[in-house]
Motif scaffolding. Structure first.
Motif, PDB file in Angstrom:
ATOM      1  N   ARG A 186       0.999  -0.993  -0.143  1.00  0.00           N
ATOM      2  CA  ARG A 186       0.299   0.198  -0.107  1.00  0.00           C
ATOM      3  C   ARG A 186       0.576   1.798  -0.048  1.00  0.00           C
ATOM      4  NH1 ARG A 186      -2.307  -3.326   3.946  1.00  0.00           N
ATOM      5  NH2 ARG A 186      -4.936  -4.137   3.074  1.00  0.00           N
ATOM      6  N   GLY A 187       2.191   1.152  -0.116  1.00  0.00           N
ATOM      7  CA  GLY A 187       3.158   2.272   0.091  1.00  0.00           C
ATOM      8  C   GLY A 187       3.638   2.836   0.297  1.00  0.00           C
ATOM      9  N   GLU A 188       4.025   1.607   1.678  1.00  0.00           N
ATOM     10  CA  GLU A 188       3.836   2.354   3.055  1.00  0.00           C
ATOM     11  C   GLU A 188       5.580   2.273   2.707  1.00  0.00           C
ATOM     12  OE1 GLU A 188       1.125  -1.087   3.873  1.00  0.00           O
ATOM     13  OE2 GLU A 188       2.251  -0.553   2.366  1.00  0.00           O
ATOM     14  N   PHE A 189       6.601   1.501   2.339  1.00  0.00           N
ATOM     15  CA  PHE A 189       7.723   1.479   1.770  1.00  0.00           C
ATOM     16  C   PHE A 189       8.257   1.046   0.315  1.00  0.00           C
ATOM     17  CE2 PHE A 189       7.010  -2.543   3.811  1.00  0.00           C
ATOM     18  CZ  PHE A 189       8.082  -3.722   2.746  1.00  0.00           C
ATOM     19  N   HIS A 190       9.140   1.776  -0.122  1.00  0.00           N
ATOM     20  CA  HIS A 190       9.651   0.859  -1.423  1.00  0.00           C
ATOM     21  C   HIS A 190      11.075   0.497  -1.239  1.00  0.00           C
ATOM     22  CE1 HIS A 190       6.314   2.207  -3.780  1.00  0.00           C
ATOM     23  NE2 HIS A 190       6.158   3.297  -3.233  1.00  0.00           N
ATOM     24  N   THR A 191      12.090  -0.387  -1.905  1.00  0.00           N
ATOM     25  CA  THR A 191      12.824  -1.095  -1.431  1.00  0.00           C
ATOM     26  C   THR A 191      13.984  -1.284  -2.936  1.00  0.00           C
ATOM     27  OG1 THR A 191      12.613  -3.561  -1.926  1.00  0.00           O
ATOM     28  CG2 THR A 191      12.414  -2.419   0.040  1.00  0.00           C
ATOM     29  N   PHE A 192      15.510  -1.287  -2.570  1.00  0.00           N
ATOM     30  CA  PHE A 192      15.816  -1.766  -3.395  1.00  0.00           C
ATOM     31  C   PHE A 192      16.711  -2.903  -3.597  1.00  0.00           C
ATOM     32  CE2 PHE A 192      20.615  -1.793  -4.860  1.00  0.00           C
ATOM     33  CZ  PHE A 192      20.098  -1.487  -6.333  1.00  0.00           C
ATOM     34  N   CYS A 193      16.865  -3.892  -4.269  1.00  0.00           N
ATOM     35  CA  CYS A 193      17.221  -5.125  -3.948  1.00  0.00           C
ATOM     36  C   CYS A 193      18.260  -5.179  -4.517  1.00  0.00           C
ATOM     37  CB  CYS A 193      16.157  -6.117  -4.936  1.00  0.00           C
ATOM     38  SG  CYS A 193      16.914  -7.683  -4.440  1.00  0.00           S
ATOM     39  N   PHE A 194      19.493  -5.473  -3.841  1.00  0.00           N
ATOM     40  CA  PHE A 194      20.798  -5.730  -3.803  1.00  0.00           C
ATOM     41  C   PHE A 194      21.491  -7.472  -4.280  1.00  0.00           C
ATOM     42  CE2 PHE A 194      21.064  -4.983   1.066  1.00  0.00           C
ATOM     43  CZ  PHE A 194      21.345  -6.095   0.491  1.00  0.00           C
ATOM     44  N   GLY A 195      20.951  -8.224  -3.794  1.00  0.00           N
ATOM     45  CA  GLY A 195      20.761  -9.404  -3.387  1.00  0.00           C
ATOM     46  C   GLY A 195      19.803 -10.799  -3.581  1.00  0.00           C
ATOM     47  N   GLY A 196      20.241 -11.902  -3.954  1.00  0.00           N
ATOM     48  CA  GLY A 196      19.096 -13.076  -4.297  1.00  0.00           C
ATOM     49  C   GLY A 196      19.437 -14.134  -5.193  1.00  0.00           C
ATOM     50  N   PRO A 197      18.428 -15.204  -4.996  1.00  0.00           N
ATOM     51  CA  PRO A 197      19.128 -16.150  -6.467  1.00  0.00           C
ATOM     52  C   PRO A 197      18.543 -15.565  -7.584  1.00  0.00           C
ATOM     53  CG  PRO A 197      16.715 -16.467  -5.428  1.00  0.00           C
ATOM     54  CD  PRO A 197      17.226 -15.496  -4.523  1.00  0.00           C
ATOM     55  N   MET A 198      18.373 -14.216  -7.751  1.00  0.00           N
ATOM     56  CA  MET A 198      18.059 -14.225  -9.643  1.00  0.00           C
ATOM     57  C   MET A 198      19.454 -13.634  -9.630  1.00  0.00           C
ATOM     58  SD  MET A 198      16.865 -12.648  -7.165  1.00  0.00           S
ATOM     59  CE  MET A 198      15.332 -12.602  -6.759  1.00  0.00           C
ATOM     60  N   PHE A 199      20.922 -12.851  -9.178  1.00  0.00           N
ATOM     61  CA  PHE A 199      21.780 -12.165  -9.612  1.00  0.00           C
ATOM     62  C   PHE A 199      22.558 -12.844  -9.824  1.00  0.00           C
ATOM     63  CE2 PHE A 199      19.146  -8.755  -7.278  1.00  0.00           C
ATOM     64  CZ  PHE A 199      19.534  -7.693  -7.758  1.00  0.00           C
ATOM     65  N   ARG A 200      23.427 -12.794 -10.054  1.00  0.00           N
ATOM     66  CA  ARG A 200      24.851 -13.184 -10.486  1.00  0.00           C
ATOM     67  C   ARG A 200      25.727 -13.632  -8.733  1.00  0.00           C
ATOM     68  NH1 ARG A 200      26.570 -12.092 -16.785  1.00  0.00           N
ATOM     69  NH2 ARG A 200      26.809 -10.398 -15.059  1.00  0.00           N
ATOM     70  N   SER A 201      25.666 -11.933  -8.324  1.00  0.00           N
ATOM     71  CA  SER A 201      26.696 -11.852  -7.720  1.00  0.00           C
ATOM     72  C   SER A 201      26.042 -10.492  -6.285  1.00  0.00           C
ATOM     73  CB  SER A 201      28.540 -11.579  -7.293  1.00  0.00           C
ATOM     74  OG  SER A 201      28.509 -10.631  -8.799  1.00  0.00           O
ATOM     75  N   GLU A 202      26.284 -10.706  -5.462  1.00  0.00           N
ATOM     76  CA  GLU A 202      25.494  -9.935  -4.938  1.00  0.00           C
ATOM     77  C   GLU A 202      26.539  -8.194  -5.349  1.00  0.00           C
ATOM     78  OE1 GLU A 202      24.789  -8.656  -0.131  1.00  0.00           O
ATOM     79  OE2 GLU A 202      25.100 -10.186  -0.688  1.00  0.00           O
TER      80      GLU A 202
END
Length: 229
Positions: A186-202
């Motif tokens: 609901r727009g409480e917060f937004h993020t930036f994703c910097f790691g996880g299984p979708m990335f080659r490296s963090e």
């Protein structure tokens, strides 16, 4: 059967990243690019306020081309829809068959996206779609899957500014007030994703200074080799 060629609406945040993870697990699906809208003046992601160079770093680690949509500042709804229509026209020219979104349960947002794609030849996909009661489990699935993200924006009418710059993790979730959706839908917060299984490296990032603009607070996320303040 020809694979679905999917263009992913990419905000740089956790929901977009988890959508990509889900799409890549589907048979007969090829994600061909990341569509991101940027404020042309600030050169940052709309609403999330993430620097363009960070999104470019994400795209490199995801091994996907970035499709930037440059929006004027200020940006009217008419201008937004014009620029997005241009992007969809390009998508059709490049044989994109579907456009995917990381929306979770807001019906009005879903209907808007469906309406904008109607008649274009590009079909909408909502891989994470569910109900408001499903987001606690979704948030836990993200964390259990190794997703890493940092909070870049909060609506101060819904969350204190002290949540800015925090890591999206179990501690963060435990501190959210009862009215806040665990995924910030609901727009409480937004993020930036910097790691996880979708990335080659963090990606190595850190939170910089925070600023306030109206009811919103923003944390400036920097690559750790960035010496700017």
């Amino acid at each position: 059967m020809n694979p679905r060629r999917v263009l992913l609406s990419w905000s740089s945040g956790k929901d977009s990243a988890w959508t990509l993870y889900r799409l890549r697990a589907e048979a007969n699906t090829e994600v061909v690019g990341l569509l991101t809208s940027f404020n042309q003046t600030a050169n940052r992601v709309s609403m999330h306020a993430v620097r363009r160079e960070l999104v470019e770093a994400q795209a490199a680690e995801l091994d996907l081309p970035l499709w930037p949509v440059l929006l004027p500042d200020p940006c009217s709804n008419e201008a937004y829809e014009r620029e997005m229509a241009r992007a969809i026209t390009r998508a059709r020219q490049e044989q994109v068959t579907h456009m995917a979104f990381g929306d979770l349960f807001l019906e009005d947002v879903r209907e808007y996206r469906i309406g904008r794609l109607k008649g274009t030849g590009v079909e909408p996909l909502f891989p994470l779609w569910g109900t408001p009661t499903a987001t606690p489990d979704l948030a836990q699935s993200m964390l259990g899957g190794g997703l890493k993200a940092i909070v870049t924006c909060v609506d101060t009418q819904r969350l204190p500014e002290t949540f800015l710059g925090r890591t999206f993790d179990a501690t963060f979730l435990s501190k959210l007030p009862p009215h806040a959706d665990p995924c910030g839908e609901r727009g409480e917060f937004h993020t930036f994703c910097f790691g996880g299984p979708m990335f080659r490296s963090e990606l190595r990032v850190r939170a910089g200074q925070t600023v306030r603009s109206g009811q919103f607070g923003f944390a400036d996320v920097l690559l750790d080799n960035d010496s700017s303040i």
